[in-house]
Design a protein around this motif. Structure first.
Motif, PDB file in Angstrom:
ATOM      1  N   LEU A 104      30.710  29.475  30.127  1.00 14.66           N
ATOM      2  CA  LEU A 104      29.971  30.754  31.038  1.00 14.66           C
ATOM      3  C   LEU A 104      30.799  31.668  31.147  1.00 14.66           C
ATOM      4  CD1 LEU A 104      28.068  31.078  33.345  1.00 14.66           C
ATOM      5  CD2 LEU A 104      29.710  29.896  34.848  1.00 14.66           C
ATOM      6  N   ASN A 106      31.537  35.741  32.526  1.00 22.13           N
ATOM      7  CA  ASN A 106      31.533  36.405  33.812  1.00 22.13           C
ATOM      8  C   ASN A 106      31.926  37.964  33.330  1.00 22.13           C
ATOM      9  OD1 ASN A 106      30.979  34.370  35.693  1.00 22.13           O
ATOM     10  ND2 ASN A 106      32.770  33.340  35.156  1.00 22.13           N
ATOM     11  N   TYR A 108      32.916  41.197  35.669  1.00 27.25           N
ATOM     12  CA  TYR A 108      33.354  41.809  37.002  1.00 27.25           C
ATOM     13  C   TYR A 108      33.154  43.152  36.839  1.00 27.25           C
ATOM     14  CZ  TYR A 108      34.572  36.849  37.986  1.00 27.25           C
ATOM     15  OH  TYR A 108      34.662  35.501  38.161  1.00 27.25           O
ATOM     16  N   ASN A 115      33.955  36.200  42.731  1.00 26.68           N
ATOM     17  CA  ASN A 115      33.651  34.948  42.609  1.00 26.68           C
ATOM     18  C   ASN A 115      34.138  33.997  43.623  1.00 26.68           C
ATOM     19  OD1 ASN A 115      32.869  32.625  41.204  1.00 26.68           O
ATOM     20  ND2 ASN A 115      33.312  32.949  39.266  1.00 26.68           N
ATOM     21  N   HIS A 118      35.147  28.000  45.013  1.00 27.99           N
ATOM     22  CA  HIS A 118      34.505  26.846  44.595  1.00 27.99           C
ATOM     23  C   HIS A 118      35.332  25.981  43.859  1.00 27.99           C
ATOM     24  CE1 HIS A 118      34.630  29.550  41.048  1.00 27.99           C
ATOM     25  NE2 HIS A 118      34.319  28.372  40.295  1.00 27.99           N
ATOM     26  N   ASP A 120      35.044  23.602  40.186  1.00 29.59           N
ATOM     27  CA  ASP A 120      33.949  23.490  38.952  1.00 29.59           C
ATOM     28  C   ASP A 120      33.903  21.992  38.802  1.00 29.59           C
ATOM     29  OD1 ASP A 120      33.488  26.143  38.406  1.00 29.59           O
ATOM     30  OD2 ASP A 120      35.434  26.178  37.459  1.00 29.59           O
ATOM     31  N   SER A 133      39.795  29.205  30.605  1.00 30.99           N
ATOM     32  CA  SER A 133      39.486  30.326  31.077  1.00 30.99           C
ATOM     33  C   SER A 133      40.138  31.417  30.566  1.00 30.99           C
ATOM     34  CB  SER A 133      39.619  30.032  32.457  1.00 30.99           C
ATOM     35  OG  SER A 133      39.452  31.579  33.212  1.00 30.99           O
ATOM     36  N   PHE A 142      43.834  35.760  40.858  1.00 34.60           N
ATOM     37  CA  PHE A 142      42.958  34.543  40.938  1.00 34.60           C
ATOM     38  C   PHE A 142      43.852  33.614  41.983  1.00 34.60           C
ATOM     39  CE2 PHE A 142      42.461  30.179  39.082  1.00 34.60           C
ATOM     40  CZ  PHE A 142      41.086  30.183  38.654  1.00 34.60           C
ATOM     41  N   LEU A 158      45.488  37.141  36.460  1.00 33.05           N
ATOM     42  CA  LEU A 158      44.951  36.740  35.092  1.00 33.05           C
ATOM     43  C   LEU A 158      45.020  38.025  34.217  1.00 33.05           C
ATOM     44  CD1 LEU A 158      42.294  34.062  35.907  1.00 33.05           C
ATOM     45  CD2 LEU A 158      44.698  33.763  35.262  1.00 33.05           C
ATOM     46  N   HIS A 176      38.889  27.405  43.724  1.00 30.79           N
ATOM     47  CA  HIS A 176      39.550  28.751  43.101  1.00 30.79           C
ATOM     48  C   HIS A 176      38.489  29.737  43.496  1.00 30.79           C
ATOM     49  CE1 HIS A 176      37.471  26.721  39.775  1.00 30.79           C
ATOM     50  NE2 HIS A 176      37.247  27.798  39.513  1.00 30.79           N
ATOM     51  N   ILE A 178      37.952  34.451  42.673  1.00 33.20           N
ATOM     52  CA  ILE A 178      38.330  35.806  42.150  1.00 33.20           C
ATOM     53  C   ILE A 178      37.892  36.633  43.637  1.00 33.20           C
ATOM     54  CG2 ILE A 178      38.036  37.836  40.744  1.00 33.20           C
ATOM     55  CD1 ILE A 178      39.281  35.772  39.184  1.00 33.20           C
ATOM     56  N   ARG A 188      36.290  43.759  34.171  1.00 29.18           N
ATOM     57  CA  ARG A 188      36.838  42.460  33.526  1.00 29.18           C
ATOM     58  C   ARG A 188      35.952  41.440  33.034  1.00 29.18           C
ATOM     59  NH1 ARG A 188      37.987  37.392  36.094  1.00 29.18           N
ATOM     60  NH2 ARG A 188      39.641  36.071  34.882  1.00 29.18           N
ATOM     61  N   ASN A 190      35.402  37.468  31.648  1.00 31.18           N
ATOM     62  CA  ASN A 190      36.093  36.179  31.710  1.00 31.18           C
ATOM     63  C   ASN A 190      35.215  35.184  31.025  1.00 31.18           C
ATOM     64  OD1 ASN A 190      35.630  33.305  33.671  1.00 31.18           O
ATOM     65  ND2 ASN A 190      37.948  33.930  33.037  1.00 31.18           N
ATOM     66  N   THR A 192      34.670  31.123  30.692  1.00 32.65           N
ATOM     67  CA  THR A 192      35.290  29.737  30.840  1.00 32.65           C
ATOM     68  C   THR A 192      34.625  28.691  30.075  1.00 32.65           C
ATOM     69  OG1 THR A 192      33.883  29.332  32.706  1.00 32.65           O
ATOM     70  CG2 THR A 192      35.711  30.352  33.329  1.00 32.65           C
ATOM     71  N   ARG A 194      33.704  25.057  28.638  1.00 27.65           N
ATOM     72  CA  ARG A 194      33.436  23.782  29.308  1.00 27.65           C
ATOM     73  C   ARG A 194      32.933  22.812  28.139  1.00 27.65           C
ATOM     74  NH1 ARG A 194      32.160  25.656  35.246  1.00 27.65           N
ATOM     75  NH2 ARG A 194      32.840  27.876  34.892  1.00 27.65           N
TER      76      ARG A 194
HETATM   77  O1  LIG Z   1      36.560  34.946  36.294  1.00 25.26           O
HETATM   78  C1  LIG Z   1      37.393  33.823  36.588  1.00 25.26           C
HETATM   79  O2  LIG Z   1      38.577  33.947  36.167  1.00 25.26           O
HETATM   80  C2  LIG Z   1      36.972  32.472  37.308  1.00 25.26           C
HETATM   81  C3  LIG Z   1      35.604  32.179  36.817  1.00 25.26           C
HETATM   82  C4  LIG Z   1      35.377  30.909  37.501  1.00 25.26           C
HETATM   83  O3  LIG Z   1      35.812  30.328  38.312  1.00 25.26           O
HETATM   84  C5  LIG Z   1      33.875  30.144  36.988  1.00 25.26           C
HETATM   85  O4  LIG Z   1      32.962  30.784  36.448  1.00 25.26           O
HETATM   86  O5  LIG Z   1      33.754  29.162  37.465  1.00 25.26           O
END
Ligand SMILES: O=C(O)CCC(=O)C(=O)O
Ligand SMILES: [Fe+2]
Length: 197
Positions: A104, A106, A108, A115, A118, A120, A133, A142, A158, A176, A178, A188, A190, A192, A194
């Motif tokens: 996934l 992201n 920003y 973010n 939440h 995961d 990540s 973070f 981060l 966690h 952001i 930025r 990111n 992740t 999974r």
């Molecule tokens: O941007 C981040 O460092 C966290 C992203 C995140 O927690 C997520 O996509 O589940």
């Protein structure tokens, strides 16, 4: 295993590892530019307490299988991994000996993007998911907070080119985020990684 520096974050009921310089500055600069330009970024609408909002960041989802990823009432259909994403995934897998089907991404755009809190902990990630990540571009704060006592928090930065690994029971006990920031900051990215089965 290479000699990359990693530190274990001191948090109870968590297994979190931080590699501040997983990629060199030069590698990270190149990945940032490539991903910013070539990822098919989208902005989804999410439903929170019955109200629809635009998500406060852009996202995209990639997988080596055809399994969707669903969270916060969104279902994301996977794109194929690009060669750059495969390269990044391969380096993480070689270093950590954990393997991933999915990613996934992201974006920003500035300090207003964020973010929210939440974990995961979706079923399709399995019981104790390993999440890798990677961060490129502007560094962001973070934060972790304990699910059972939101006052117990852990804050870190981060950095450009860093890797954060969350595994073990981390997602059961911690959330966690952001957070937004008032600072005038740049973009930025990111990623992740999974394992979705
Ligand atoms: O941007 C981040 O460092 C966290 C992203 C995140 O927690 C997520 O996509 O589940
Ligand atoms: Fe997350």
């Amino acid at each position: 295993m290479s000699d990359l520096f990693a530190r274990k974050i001191e948090m109870e009921y968590a297994e979190v590892f931080h590699y501040p310089e997983f990629f060199s500055k030069k590698e990270a600069d190149n990945y940032f530019k490539n991903l910013q330009k070539n990822i098919p970024w989208q902005q989804d609408t999410i439903k929170v307490f019955g109200k629809t909002h635009l998500q406060p960041r852009l996202t995209a989802f990639f997988a080596s299988n055809n399994l969707n990823y669903s969270y916060s009432n969104i279902t994301m259909k996977p794109h194929h991994f690009s060669e750059k994403l495969k390269e990044i995934k391969h380096k993480i897998e070689t270093e950590t000996q954990h393997y991933f089907t999915s990613c996934l991404a992201n974006l920003y755009r500035d300090g207003k993007d964020s973010n929210g809190w939440h974990a995961d902990d979706e079923k399709e990630l399995g019981k104790n998911p390993v999440i890798a990540s990677v961060s490129f571009g502007t560094e962001r704060v973070f934060k972790f907070r304990k699910k059972e006592d939101h006052k117990i928090q852990h804050k870190m930065i981060l950095e450009h080119g860093s890797l954060l690994i969350m595994k073990g029971e981390t997602q059961h006990f911690w959330q966690h985020q952001i957070p937004k920031t008032q600072k005038k900051i740049g973009e930025r990215i990111n990623l992740t990684f999974r394992n979705i089965i």
